[in-house]
Design an enzyme around this catalytic site. Structure first.
Site, PDB file in Angstrom:
ATOM      1  CB  SER A 169      48.849 -37.623  62.558  1.00  0.00           C
ATOM      2  OG  SER A 169      50.142 -37.141  62.319  1.00  0.00           O
ATOM      3  CD  GLN A 200      48.449 -36.955  70.882  1.00  0.00           C
ATOM      4  OE1 GLN A 200      48.568 -39.259  70.939  1.00  0.00           O
ATOM      5  NE2 GLN A 200      49.026 -36.937  70.430  1.00  0.00           N
ATOM      6  CG  HIS A 220      54.179 -38.606  63.055  1.00  0.00           C
ATOM      7  ND1 HIS A 220      54.532 -38.205  64.002  1.00  0.00           N
ATOM      8  CD2 HIS A 220      53.621 -37.165  63.187  1.00  0.00           C
ATOM      9  CE1 HIS A 220      54.085 -36.614  64.749  1.00  0.00           C
ATOM     10  NE2 HIS A 220      53.581 -36.001  64.070  1.00  0.00           N
ATOM     11  CG  ASN A 278      47.807 -32.226  72.680  1.00  0.00           C
ATOM     12  OD1 ASN A 278      46.622 -31.309  72.071  1.00  0.00           O
ATOM     13  ND2 ASN A 278      48.856 -31.535  72.240  1.00  0.00           N
ATOM     14  CB  CYS A 333      52.612 -28.091  67.836  1.00  0.00           C
ATOM     15  SG  CYS A 333      52.916 -29.633  67.160  1.00  0.00           S
ATOM     16  CB  ALA A 357      46.396 -34.537  62.778  1.00  0.00           C
ATOM     17  CB  THR A 358      48.980 -30.195  60.619  1.00  0.00           C
ATOM     18  OG1 THR A 358      49.825 -30.044  62.596  1.00  0.00           O
ATOM     19  CG2 THR A 358      49.085 -28.649  61.041  1.00  0.00           C
TER      20      THR A 358
END
Length: 378
Positions: A200, A180, A202, A152, A327, A71-72
């Site tokens: 994302s 999320q 993971h 998140n 993060c 996602a980043t």
């Protein structure tokens, strides 16, 4: 072993997903860009099938989904990739929120240094925005609105469907960070006419290092993104590099697993949330976030006179928990999300985030007792 209650940070990879990933690492290891032999052709076909199936979960077409590292990266492509269009057209206003993930806030900070007018809205104490609150700040020169689906840190759900329906009638693009929510919460929301969606792997049981960006067309018109990297032209020219076939197949298998188990997962996750609140509420717990518009798997809470770091230490033999986003977990600065919600310092300093998957085996009585002892000591 302590119960793992930090699923918003990352999730375990299931045996089913591991088997698929290992197959494509060990046996079907071909490069999807190699077209002169069967290994490469099989890899290419597998990726094409995975792209088509994953796009279907978002009511999109295969060529509207590009694979990324997570996602980043997807957020960065969505935000920074629009910069040239904003500079070309003079539409330099970007609307977002002060409660976004750093993967959105930091690219926006960069765009501000390039002359973009970045406006960060602040929610009330619930952490939620009304759609109208966002829409009334949209201007003729607004290039983009970027708002995450599920926060998140607090689990608060934002009204992305109402925003998509309204903005699709304008020239303003909508980007949604769904790290999320994808595969877990309100799947129909992400089938709305949202221009760009970041996901994302993971966060849903896939390996780390894989994600996707949906770039939806408006009719025949494409979102005018420019690549951030060059060198190969893979992923529709937006994201070059050797296609990570094994990770893509792991993402697909995780998404299948999430779809198959979603109803059961939602029931179990919601039930655990209710038990958790029942046990902890008598201790004077403060719920940080909108209880009526929240995902079932994230809970952000504070206790009077209890410091979050002290509580995490006290609970380390019972549960693995966090104060907020992974993060920023190495930083001792107050949560930017809770600060933007206008909560007082004591409540922010005492906040912890619990996040889970289904209904974990957890010593809730031990958790309650640890909180009570810290309150007495204070």
């Amino acid at each position: 072993m302590p119960a793992y209650l930090d699923m918003a940070a990352t999730t375990p990879v299931s045996g089913r997903v591991c088997d698929v990933v290992l197959t494509y690492m060990r046996d079907e290891f071909g490069n999807a860009g190699s077209r002169t032999h069967d290994w490469g052709n099989r890899a290419k076909k597998a990726v094409a099938a995975a792209r088509a199936e994953l796009a279907t979960t978002l009511a999109a077409k295969p060529d509207e989904l590009i694979f990324t590292s997570g996602a980043t990266e997807s957020d960065n492509i969505a935000l920074l990739g629009l910069a040239a269009e904003g500079e070309r057209t003079g539409r330099r206003h970007i609307l977002s929120s002060a409660t976004e993930h750093k993967a959105v806030l930091e690219p926006l900070e960069h765009l501000a240094t390039r002359g973009f007018d970045v406006e960060l809205l602040r929610p009330d104490a619930t952490g939620r925005f009304a759609a109208q609150q966002v829409l009334e700040r949209v201007r003729p020169d607004t290039l983009l609105v970027s708002l995450m689906h599920v926060n998140n840190e607090t689990g608060v759900l934002q009204p992305v469907v109402e925003l998509a329906d309204a903005l699709t009638k304008t020239a303003t693009f909508l980007h949604v960070d769904a790290a999320q929510s994808y595969g877990k919460v309100a799947p129909d929301d992400l089938r709305a006419p949202i221009d760009m969606i970041s996901i994302s792997g993971h966060k849903i049981g896939a390996p780390k290092g894989i994600g996707a960006l949906l770039v939806r067309r408006r009719g025949w018109a494409k979102v005018p993104l420019q690549p951030l990297l060059y060198g190969g032209g893979q992923e529709r020219g937006l994201r070059p590099g050797t296609t990570p076939v094994a990770l893509i197949m792991g993402l697909l298998e995780a998404a299948r697993e999430r779809h198959e188990e979603l109803a059961q997962w939602t029931t179990a996750t919601t039930r655990f949330r209710s038990h958790l609140l029942e046990v902890l509420s008598p201790l004077g717990m403060h719920l940080n976030g909108d209880p009526d518009h929240s995902a079932p798997h994230i809970l952000n809470i504070s206790f009077p006179h209890v410091d979050s770091e002290a509580l995490i230490v006290a609970l380390r033999d019972l549960a693995a928990i966090a104060t907020g986003s992974a993060c920023t977990s190495t930083s001792y600065t107050p949560s930017h999300v809770l600060s933007a919600m206008g909560l007082d310092k004591a409540r922010i300093d005492g906040a912890i985030r619990l996040s889970w998957w289904g209904e974990p085996t957890t010593d809730l009585e031990g958790l309650r007792q640890a909180v009570a002892e810290l309150q007495l000591a204070a």
